[in-house]
Design an enzyme around this catalytic site. Structure first.
Site, PDB file in Angstrom:
ATOM      1  N   CYS A 343       0.783  -1.232   0.000  1.00  0.00           N
ATOM      2  CA  CYS A 343       0.000   0.000   0.000  1.00  0.00           C
ATOM      3  C   CYS A 343       0.820   1.290   0.000  1.00  0.00           C
ATOM      4  CB  CYS A 343      -1.050   0.012   1.104  1.00  0.00           C
ATOM      5  SG  CYS A 343      -0.792  -1.103   2.463  1.00  0.00           S
ATOM      6  N   ARG A 372       6.749 -11.351   5.244  1.00  0.00           N
ATOM      7  CA  ARG A 372       6.350 -11.135   6.632  1.00  0.00           C
ATOM      8  C   ARG A 372       6.951 -12.228   7.484  1.00  0.00           C
ATOM      9  NH1 ARG A 372      -0.085  -9.798   5.681  1.00  0.00           N
ATOM     10  NH2 ARG A 372       0.289  -8.190   4.111  1.00  0.00           N
ATOM     11  N   GLN A 390       0.893 -11.005  -3.308  1.00  0.00           N
ATOM     12  CA  GLN A 390      -0.514 -10.646  -3.211  1.00  0.00           C
ATOM     13  C   GLN A 390      -0.993 -10.136  -4.562  1.00  0.00           C
ATOM     14  OE1 GLN A 390       0.008  -7.674   0.002  1.00  0.00           O
ATOM     15  NE2 GLN A 390      -1.402  -8.947   1.169  1.00  0.00           N
ATOM     16  N   ASP A 392      -2.706  -7.650  -5.273  1.00  0.00           N
ATOM     17  CA  ASP A 392      -3.125  -6.514  -4.471  1.00  0.00           C
ATOM     18  C   ASP A 392      -3.683  -5.395  -5.351  1.00  0.00           C
ATOM     19  OD1 ASP A 392      -3.394  -5.254  -2.089  1.00  0.00           O
ATOM     20  OD2 ASP A 392      -1.255  -4.952  -1.719  1.00  0.00           O
ATOM     21  N   HIS A 394      -5.337  -1.164  -4.794  1.00  0.00           N
ATOM     22  CA  HIS A 394      -5.809  -0.090  -3.933  1.00  0.00           C
ATOM     23  C   HIS A 394      -6.646   0.842  -4.765  1.00  0.00           C
ATOM     24  CE1 HIS A 394      -2.374  -1.759  -1.756  1.00  0.00           C
ATOM     25  NE2 HIS A 394      -3.172  -1.572  -0.720  1.00  0.00           N
ATOM     26  N   LYS A 473     -14.187  -4.487   7.091  1.00  0.00           N
ATOM     27  CA  LYS A 473     -13.714  -5.335   5.994  1.00  0.00           C
ATOM     28  C   LYS A 473     -14.646  -6.501   5.727  1.00  0.00           C
ATOM     29  CE  LYS A 473     -10.822  -8.160   9.026  1.00  0.00           C
ATOM     30  NZ  LYS A 473      -9.621  -8.925   9.182  1.00  0.00           N
ATOM     31  N   HIS A 519      -8.398  -1.355   0.223  1.00  0.00           N
ATOM     32  CA  HIS A 519      -7.413  -2.411  -0.061  1.00  0.00           C
ATOM     33  C   HIS A 519      -8.227  -3.619  -0.488  1.00  0.00           C
ATOM     34  CE1 HIS A 519      -4.361  -0.529   2.786  1.00  0.00           C
ATOM     35  NE2 HIS A 519      -5.481  -0.072   3.301  1.00  0.00           N
TER      36      HIS A 519
END
Length: 649
Positions: A343, A372, A390, A392, A394, A473, A519
């Site tokens: 992000c 991570r 990911q 991902d 945004h 979420k 996200h």
RNA sequence: GCCCAUGUAGCGCAGGGGUAGCGCAUUCCCUUGGUAAGGGAAAGGUCACGAGUUCAAAUCUCGUCAUGGGCUCCA
């Protein structure tokens, strides 16, 4: 003697004496029912057979045929297990023993003893002895709580004391295990209900031992948990055990080695996946599909670095909130961080330009690889790893746009998972304590998310107060072969990061406003999604994903030349094909191709060369006859294009 | 991170205080076979890593790492 009236499920009623029990009623209805009765449902509550009936009760006698009673059997078996453990280890203290989805467990604190699987058979043996004693379960109200606590204290049952104190005001009950002579041989503080007698326990199995914190809190002592299951019949138990075995065969970790899909090496590190060529093909196809779908839905695809200076993570707040999960490194006295999320980078791309309401929403997507540092015990095959990619994105939008954007994402997720024939569960997590943003925007967001789910007719569970501090979420949970659920897709609103990075856009009226950020991931991560996909297809990928789509099998050496020309044709048609011209028998080659789960095998012998055909064998249907090669290519191409199941026939 | 178990050839496994074995895979030779294993031979391992006990450790003890089952965690 006065009588009371009992209503039965068929609408009839029956007069019975006062202080009649459910068991008495069952016997009165018929001797046979009396024999098989396990429990009863009185006014929608499930109760023991020795419950005393009251006037105008609606009573349904339950037997093993009623689904509700399986939990009663399992929970009662848990009692027998606890009793057996205490017989073998007299100093064992018992904690709780609830039923779970496919069985039950009981937690123990056994000083100076660690249970291992070897002990399980001993405990099973002792359980069988208890069952043969024909013990009855008898409900007993605890009228003097203090006295009972003292008694528990004498026995060292500290966990039961804690529970009893909590339930003291809620009519706590004790269950007594009595032997044939009516002597109390065991008791447990428990809400019930139970089966009337241990003789109903005919099929059970202790499955595994594990550690578990008392009350699920890692600050508490770790207890020893035994997982087990029980069924009404041995057949059902065996069927369950075979089902587990079958599921284990689909385990992506097992198939990962068998089909040469991936490996994880100590030299590299735990939770870091090496994608072998076979699985890399699957990933490439899925990534191509992903890019195509994102372009179609007006996303911008970006690339960002894997590391960034620590300073960036100060601004984002990760250094503060996510520190223990991050990899840090120092180069030339400068601190860098291996990115745990994408992000901040996407936000910086947003910042590179000025935006107005006219150019929003801005949808920015990346197949972003993050790292991570998960706690060591949390790792699991490809589904829980340290390095992962990911899918991902945004979305930066105005406050008027985010509900609509969430709707679009839900559609996107549903379309995608449906395309893969995957089922999922949906969870909505709402405002927690200490939230960022205003109450107003939270209410609007939560209502918007709910409406979106309802419009889509998706059933969902609400996790009250379980949202992130920065926004509510929606999580989509996927199930693996063994029944464990994993978070896949997720949609998270963020009212925090845009403020931290001071993001702005110009409104109609010329004022500067803060955008809302969403996200979202569709697959979640390539690792987890493809791991679950392996299990979903049991390694037999549909043709569009299959590492090899066809293998050409010449029967004897004299067929190799023709087989080569077939092989070349398939390659020229952009198909993933192999030529197996080894000096092995045709049967051997077919067996191997079948085990490798290759969708199509093309067998070439004298007859095929003569007629200019190929003999097609499909991995599911077996031999499906001869075909002209161009015809086969066309139908396979169509199958791939439509991402269909095996359709060549 | 915590509890329990496990770590022997590429894979699946056996063995177990006196320096390792099976099956499959691999390589070579023979075989040329019509829809799930043709036959033979060879090669392949400092028994996860480190330390300790012992005349002697792959085997016993401890530690580390990794894996598995769970718990906890999962912005």
């Amino acid at each position: 003697m006065s009588e009371i009236k009992i209503n039965l499920p068929d609408g009839s009623s029956m007069e019975v004496p006062q202080s009649f029990t459910v068991a008495d009623l069952a016997n009165k209805i018929s001797e046979g029912l009396g024999r098989v009765a396990v429990a009863a449902k009185i006014n929608e509550n499930i109760v023991d057979l020795n419950t005393i009936l009251k006037n105008d009760d609606n009573v349904k006698i339950l037997t093993s045929k009623d689904a509700e009673t399986l939990d009663i059997l399992r929970h009662s078996t848990a009692h027998v297990m606890a009793q057996a453990v205490q017989r073998i280890y007299p100093n064992a203290k018992i904690a709780i023993g609830p039923t779970i989805e496919n069985g039950f467990y009981y937690d123990f604190d056994i000083p100076d003893t660690s249970l291992s699987v070897d002990e399980l058979s001993k405990i099973e043996e002792q359980m069988n002895i208890i069952i043969k004693e024909n013990q009855t379960f008898e409900r007993h109200e605890i009228t003097n709580v203090q006295e009972k606590i003292t008694e528990f204290r004498e026995k060292g049952e500290i966990y039961k004391i804690e529970l009893l104190m909590e339930y003291a005001s809620q009519n706590p009950t004790l269950y007594l295990g009595k032997n044939k002579d009516g002597n109390i041989v065991w008791n447990d503080f428990c809400r019930g209900p139970h089966i009337p007698n241990t003789k109903f326990i005919k099929a059970f199995k202790l499955l595994s031992v594990a550690g578990a914190y008392w009350r699920g809190d890692e600050k508490n002592k770790m207890l020893q948990r035994i997982y087990a299951t029980a069924f009404w019949t041995k057949d059902e138990l065996n069927e369950y055990l075979t089902r587990i075995e079958e599921a284990e065969k689909r385990d992506h970790r097992k198939l990962g080695t068998q089909l040469d899909l991936f490996s994880i090496r100590e030299e590299v590190g735990a939770g870091l996946v090496l994608w072998h060529p076979n699985l890399s093909v699957v990933r490439q196809m899925i990534e191509d599909y992903w890019r195509y779908e994102h372009r179609k839905r007006d996303y911008e695809i970006v690339y960002t670095p894997h590391i960034a200076k620590s300073q960036l993570w100060d601004i984002s707040g990760h250094n503060e909130h996510f520190r223990e999960n991050m990899f840090y490194m120092q180069v030339e006295e400068q601190d860098y961080v291996l990115k745990p999320m994408n992000c901040p980078f996407h936000i910086l791309i947003y910042q590179a330009k000025r935006y107005s309401y006219r150019s929003l929403p801005l949808r920015m997507a990346e197949l972003g690889t993050v790292y991570r540092n998960e706690r060591s015990g949390a790792l699991h095959g490809m589904t829980r790893v340290k390095g992962f990619t990911q899918d991902d994105a945004h979305i930066f939008c105005t406050q008027d746009q985010f509900v609509d954007e969430v709707n679009k994402i839900i559609d996107f997720i549903d379309d995608t998972l449906t395309m893969f024939d995957m089922t999922y569960e949906v969870e909505l997590s709402t405002r927690p304590e200490g939230f960022a943003g205003t109450l107003e925007i939270w209410d609007k967001a939560e209502a918007g998310l709910k409406k979106a789910l309802e419009d889509k007719k998706l059933s969902y569970v609400i996790n009250e107060g379980d949202g992130a501090f920065y926004g509510p979420k929606i999580d989509f949970k996927l199930k693996d072969a063994i029944g464990r659920t994993w978070q896949g897709a997720t949609i998270q609103l963020d009212f925090n990061l845009p403020i931290r990075f001071n993001l702005k856009y110009t409104e109609k009226d010329g004022s500067m406003q803060t955008p809302v950020m969403i996200h979202r991931v569709i697959f979640g991560t390539m690792e987890r999604f493809i791991g679950i996909l392996i299990e979903h297809y049991a390694g037999a990928f549909p043709a569009w994903l299959a590492p090899q789509q066809a293998v050409v099998i010449p029967i004897a050496d004299r067929h190799t030349e023709f087989a080569q020309s077939i092989y070349k044709k398939l390659r020229d048609a952009d198909l993933r094909v192999e030529l197996d011209d080894r000096s092995e028998s045709m049967n051997y080659k077919i067996r191997e191709a079948q085990n490798r789960k290759i969708p199509y095998m093309l067998v070439i012998g004298d007859k095929e060369i003569e007629a200019n055909y190929v003999a097609v064998r499909a991995r599911l249907k077996g031999d499906i006859g001869v075909k002209n090669i161009d015809e086969f290519i066309n139908s396979l191409k169509k199958e791939i294009e439509t991402k269909g199941k095996e359709i060549v026939n």
